[in-house]
Design a protein around this motif. Structure first.
Motif, PDB file in Angstrom:
ATOM      1  N   GLU A 131      13.496  -8.199 -33.639  1.00 48.16           N
ATOM      2  CA  GLU A 131      14.087  -9.527 -33.480  1.00 48.16           C
ATOM      3  C   GLU A 131      15.119  -9.432 -32.366  1.00 48.16           C
ATOM      4  O   GLU A 131      16.109  -8.714 -32.493  1.00 48.16           O
ATOM      5  CB  GLU A 131      14.747  -9.985 -34.779  1.00 48.16           C
ATOM      6  CG  GLU A 131      13.782 -10.177 -35.927  1.00 48.16           C
ATOM      7  CD  GLU A 131      14.502 -10.556 -37.219  1.00 48.16           C
ATOM      8  OE1 GLU A 131      15.740 -10.757 -37.164  1.00 48.16           O
ATOM      9  OE2 GLU A 131      13.848 -10.656 -38.259  1.00 48.16           O
ATOM     10  N   LEU A 132      14.860 -10.165 -31.275  1.00 42.52           N
ATOM     11  CA  LEU A 132      15.725 -10.097 -30.105  1.00 42.52           C
ATOM     12  C   LEU A 132      16.625 -11.321 -30.039  1.00 42.52           C
ATOM     13  O   LEU A 132      16.166 -12.456 -30.288  1.00 42.52           O
ATOM     14  CB  LEU A 132      14.870 -10.016 -28.831  1.00 42.52           C
ATOM     15  CG  LEU A 132      13.855  -8.862 -28.783  1.00 42.52           C
ATOM     16  CD1 LEU A 132      12.965  -8.987 -27.555  1.00 42.52           C
ATOM     17  CD2 LEU A 132      14.577  -7.518 -28.785  1.00 42.52           C
ATOM     18  N   VAL A 133      17.901 -11.109 -29.700  1.00 38.22           N
ATOM     19  CA  VAL A 133      18.843 -12.218 -29.594  1.00 38.22           C
ATOM     20  C   VAL A 133      19.721 -12.023 -28.373  1.00 38.22           C
ATOM     21  O   VAL A 133      19.875 -10.907 -27.853  1.00 38.22           O
ATOM     22  CB  VAL A 133      19.742 -12.339 -30.852  1.00 38.22           C
ATOM     23  CG1 VAL A 133      18.913 -12.619 -32.094  1.00 38.22           C
ATOM     24  CG2 VAL A 133      20.594 -11.094 -31.032  1.00 38.22           C
ATOM     25  N   GLU A 134      20.304 -13.140 -27.929  1.00 37.69           N
ATOM     26  CA  GLU A 134      21.356 -13.094 -26.921  1.00 37.69           C
ATOM     27  C   GLU A 134      22.554 -13.857 -27.484  1.00 37.69           C
ATOM     28  O   GLU A 134      22.384 -14.941 -28.062  1.00 37.69           O
ATOM     29  CB  GLU A 134      20.890 -13.732 -25.615  1.00 37.69           C
ATOM     30  CG  GLU A 134      21.968 -13.690 -24.527  1.00 37.69           C
ATOM     31  CD  GLU A 134      21.506 -14.231 -23.195  1.00 37.69           C
ATOM     32  OE1 GLU A 134      22.371 -14.522 -22.338  1.00 37.69           O
ATOM     33  OE2 GLU A 134      20.278 -14.369 -23.004  1.00 37.69           O
ATOM     34  N   LYS A 135      23.733 -13.266 -27.327  1.00 38.74           N
ATOM     35  CA  LYS A 135      24.938 -13.868 -27.881  1.00 38.74           C
ATOM     36  C   LYS A 135      25.912 -14.213 -26.769  1.00 38.74           C
ATOM     37  O   LYS A 135      26.032 -13.478 -25.783  1.00 38.74           O
ATOM     38  CB  LYS A 135      25.610 -12.912 -28.865  1.00 38.74           C
ATOM     39  CG  LYS A 135      24.788 -12.586 -30.101  1.00 38.74           C
ATOM     40  CD  LYS A 135      25.518 -11.588 -30.996  1.00 38.74           C
ATOM     41  CE  LYS A 135      24.683 -11.223 -32.214  1.00 38.74           C
ATOM     42  NZ  LYS A 135      25.345 -10.210 -33.065  1.00 38.74           N
ATOM     43  N   GLN A 136      26.617 -15.303 -26.968  1.00 41.86           N
ATOM     44  CA  GLN A 136      27.722 -15.688 -26.093  1.00 41.86           C
ATOM     45  C   GLN A 136      28.900 -16.078 -26.971  1.00 41.86           C
ATOM     46  O   GLN A 136      28.770 -16.960 -27.826  1.00 41.86           O
ATOM     47  CB  GLN A 136      27.320 -16.854 -25.177  1.00 41.86           C
ATOM     48  CG  GLN A 136      26.265 -16.493 -24.149  1.00 41.86           C
ATOM     49  CD  GLN A 136      25.910 -17.655 -23.232  1.00 41.86           C
ATOM     50  OE1 GLN A 136      26.466 -18.743 -23.358  1.00 41.86           O
ATOM     51  NE2 GLN A 136      24.976 -17.433 -22.303  1.00 41.86           N
ATOM     52  N   VAL A 169      22.605 -17.641 -28.786  1.00 42.03           N
ATOM     53  CA  VAL A 169      22.182 -18.761 -27.935  1.00 42.03           C
ATOM     54  C   VAL A 169      20.687 -18.683 -27.624  1.00 42.03           C
ATOM     55  O   VAL A 169      20.118 -19.652 -27.087  1.00 42.03           O
ATOM     56  CB  VAL A 169      22.996 -18.777 -26.623  1.00 42.03           C
ATOM     57  CG1 VAL A 169      24.470 -19.057 -26.920  1.00 42.03           C
ATOM     58  CG2 VAL A 169      22.853 -17.460 -25.869  1.00 42.03           C
ATOM     59  N   ALA A 170      20.055 -17.550 -27.927  1.00 42.50           N
ATOM     60  CA  ALA A 170      18.613 -17.417 -27.733  1.00 42.50           C
ATOM     61  C   ALA A 170      18.084 -16.375 -28.707  1.00 42.50           C
ATOM     62  O   ALA A 170      18.763 -15.405 -29.024  1.00 42.50           O
ATOM     63  CB  ALA A 170      18.290 -16.998 -26.292  1.00 42.50           C
ATOM     64  N   GLU A 171      16.838 -16.627 -29.189  1.00 45.95           N
ATOM     65  CA  GLU A 171      16.240 -15.718 -30.168  1.00 45.95           C
ATOM     66  C   GLU A 171      14.730 -15.691 -29.957  1.00 45.95           C
ATOM     67  O   GLU A 171      14.108 -16.734 -29.690  1.00 45.95           O
ATOM     68  CB  GLU A 171      16.581 -16.181 -31.583  1.00 45.95           C
ATOM     69  CG  GLU A 171      16.108 -15.247 -32.664  1.00 45.95           C
ATOM     70  CD  GLU A 171      16.607 -15.669 -34.047  1.00 45.95           C
ATOM     71  OE1 GLU A 171      16.330 -14.941 -35.008  1.00 45.95           O
ATOM     72  OE2 GLU A 171      17.263 -16.738 -34.141  1.00 45.95           O
ATOM     73  N   MET A 172      14.157 -14.499 -30.063  1.00 46.12           N
ATOM     74  CA  MET A 172      12.724 -14.380 -29.828  1.00 46.12           C
ATOM     75  C   MET A 172      12.196 -13.143 -30.559  1.00 46.12           C
ATOM     76  O   MET A 172      12.898 -12.157 -30.690  1.00 46.12           O
ATOM     77  CB  MET A 172      12.453 -14.253 -28.323  1.00 46.12           C
ATOM     78  CG  MET A 172      11.007 -14.429 -27.925  1.00 46.12           C
ATOM     79  SD  MET A 172      10.835 -14.455 -26.105  1.00 46.12           S
ATOM     80  CE  MET A 172      11.796 -15.921 -25.698  1.00 46.12           C
ATOM     81  N   ARG A 173      10.932 -13.249 -31.020  1.00 53.17           N
ATOM     82  CA  ARG A 173      10.297 -12.111 -31.666  1.00 53.17           C
ATOM     83  C   ARG A 173       9.554 -11.299 -30.621  1.00 53.17           C
ATOM     84  O   ARG A 173       9.206 -11.795 -29.536  1.00 53.17           O
ATOM     85  CB  ARG A 173       9.360 -12.556 -32.794  1.00 53.17           C
ATOM     86  CG  ARG A 173       8.176 -13.358 -32.324  1.00 53.17           C
ATOM     87  CD  ARG A 173       7.344 -13.843 -33.519  1.00 53.17           C
ATOM     88  NE  ARG A 173       6.757 -12.732 -34.232  1.00 53.17           N
ATOM     89  CZ  ARG A 173       5.572 -12.201 -33.929  1.00 53.17           C
ATOM     90  NH1 ARG A 173       4.873 -12.663 -32.903  1.00 53.17           N
ATOM     91  NH2 ARG A 173       5.070 -11.215 -34.632  1.00 53.17           N
ATOM     92  N   SER A 174       9.325 -10.017 -30.939  1.00 55.38           N
ATOM     93  CA  SER A 174       8.633  -9.140 -29.995  1.00 55.38           C
ATOM     94  C   SER A 174       7.781  -8.139 -30.758  1.00 55.38           C
ATOM     95  O   SER A 174       7.882  -8.012 -31.984  1.00 55.38           O
ATOM     96  CB  SER A 174       9.634  -8.411 -29.094  1.00 55.38           C
ATOM     97  OG  SER A 174      10.476  -7.572 -29.870  1.00 55.38           O
TER      98      SER A 174
END
Length: 421
Positions: free
Chosen positions: A53-58, A63-68
């Protein structure tokens, strides 16, 4: 093909999915380098595949989330690289730079297929965060604040932040509790997470709990087992390092690695490479205090023994002198006593003889004063009512008187009284 319903063009879900799939496959034909945080690795041991589970935080918010997808063969290769370079495996909670292809599947939706991860990037991110935290702490003027605190000469009351099952903590306890000198430390465990993003808040929370009862402790120790650079990333966090800087008690760290100190270790009062070394540091504090005390005790015992020996010698000399003098005094006073006894005996004989002569004279006087002697010479004794008559004043005509003679007595009645004048 789409169908028409009431003059409306209608697409099936599969048609839409395939259209999206075609568009994405045509648009994203290359592999891309992407930076993201692995929120959860999702490694399945039975298959060997991972579904990160990939995320980007600010500012701490996602602020963004995606599976891989990370297939088994790619995972094994990447994981081996992480272990070789970072001394720990790929795991949750780290920001990575990975190479992936963009894909869409009608059944499983949109995903990124990871084919490579750069472990060197992870080290760079850690170093970047470390330098930024150090800069902020220096700018605030608190970088050396905890190091400047006084520490108890014998820091025996210790608050420990660790995990109860930590091997590092077990090693620490064994050294402390089995020290051959019998030094005693009082330890209180404050359990906390020691790895990953959640460890930051967990450790800060326990530091706050200890600060509320700071009077009950001499120092705080943060103890964990060994680990690589990634596992120690939370200890470069600015908030955690600041909490250590401003903490009211000396903070001791033993987090189990020998290279590249973290910011938390740099700002702590004392950093030991391992929990075992931290235990040795504390015992050395006791040893540094005990050795001079023991030596002073030995000196005091020797000085006291020397003093007692010297005084004992004086007493022996005085005893001998006293014995000699007392013997002379005894002989002298014994002679005086003998002389006095002889004088007393002589004086007593004289007194007794004198008293005997005196008694003999008194005896003769008593014998002479006996009335019988007077009666033998012709005198008589006249009494009235048992009392001797000395004159006529106590008599009157008609009184009966008794006259005592040598061989008897007579009673008479007074017929006449003659005045002898």
């Amino acid at each position: 093909m789409p169908e028409s319903i009431e003059n409306k063009t209608v697409f099936s879900l599969l048609e839409v999915s395939r259209s999206i799939q075609k568009t994405i496959s045509e648009r994203y034909q290359s592999l891309y380098w992407i930076k993201a945080e692995i929120n959860k690795l999702n490694h399945y041991t039975h298959s060997g595949h991972c579904y990160p589970e990939l995320v980007e935080k600010q500012n701490g918010k996602i602020v963004a989330e995606m599976r891989s997808i990370l297939w088994k063969s790619d995972f094994n290769r990447i994981n081996k690289q992480f272990i070789e370079l970072l001394q720990e495996p790929l795991r949750d909670g780290i920001t990575v730079l990975f190479q992936a292809g963009v894909s869409y599947d009608p059944m499983y939706g949109f995903s990124l297929r990871i084919v490579d991860i750069d472990p060197a990037f992870v080290l760079g991110e850690l170093e970047k965060e470390k330098k930024e935290s150090i800069r902020k702490l220096h700018d605030e003027g608190i970088f050396y604040q905890n190091k400047q605190l006084p520490i108890a000469r014998l820091p025996k009351r210790l608050a420990i932040i660790s995990v109860e099952t930590s091997k590092g903590l077990s090693d620490f306890y064994q050294i402390i509790q089995r020290n051959p000198w019998g030094y005693r430390l009082e330890t209180t465990l404050f359990p906390a997470l020691l790895q990953g993003d959640k460890s930051i808040a967990s450790i800060i929370r326990q530091l706050a709990n200890i600060a509320e009862r700071a009077d009950g402790y001499d120092a705080v120790a943060i103890i964990r087992g060994g680990g690589g650079e990634v596992g120690l990333s939370s200890y470069n966090n600015y908030q955690l390092a600041k909490a250590i800087c401003i903490f009211p008690l000396p903070v001791l760290t033993g987090i189990g690695h020998s290279t590249n100190e973290t910011v938390s270790e740099l700002v702590s009062f004392k950093n030991a490479i391992t929990p075992s070394e931290l235990a040795d540091f504390l015992l050395q504090r006791f040893h540094d205090f005990a050795v001079p005390v023991d030596r002073l005790q030995e000196r005091l015992v020797k000085a006291a023994q020397h003093h007692f020996d010297r005084e004992n010698q004086k007493l022996q000399q005085f005893g001998q002198l006293l014995s000699w003098k007392s013997e002379g005094y005894l002989q002298r006073y014994q002679q005086l006593l003998t002389d006095f006894q002889q004088r007393v005996q002589r004086s007593s004989h004289q007194v007794i003889n004198h008293q005997k002569i005196t008694l003999q004279h008194l005896e003769k006087l008593v014998q002479l004063s006996d009335p019988k002697h007077l009666l033998q010479r012709g005198f008589s004794i006249t009494r009235i009512n048992g009392k001797a008559i000395k004159g006529t004043a106590a008599l009157k005509i008609g009184d009966i008187i008794q006259t005592e003679l040598l061989d008897g007595g007579i009673s008479s009645t007074i017929n006449d009284i003659t005045d002898g004048k």
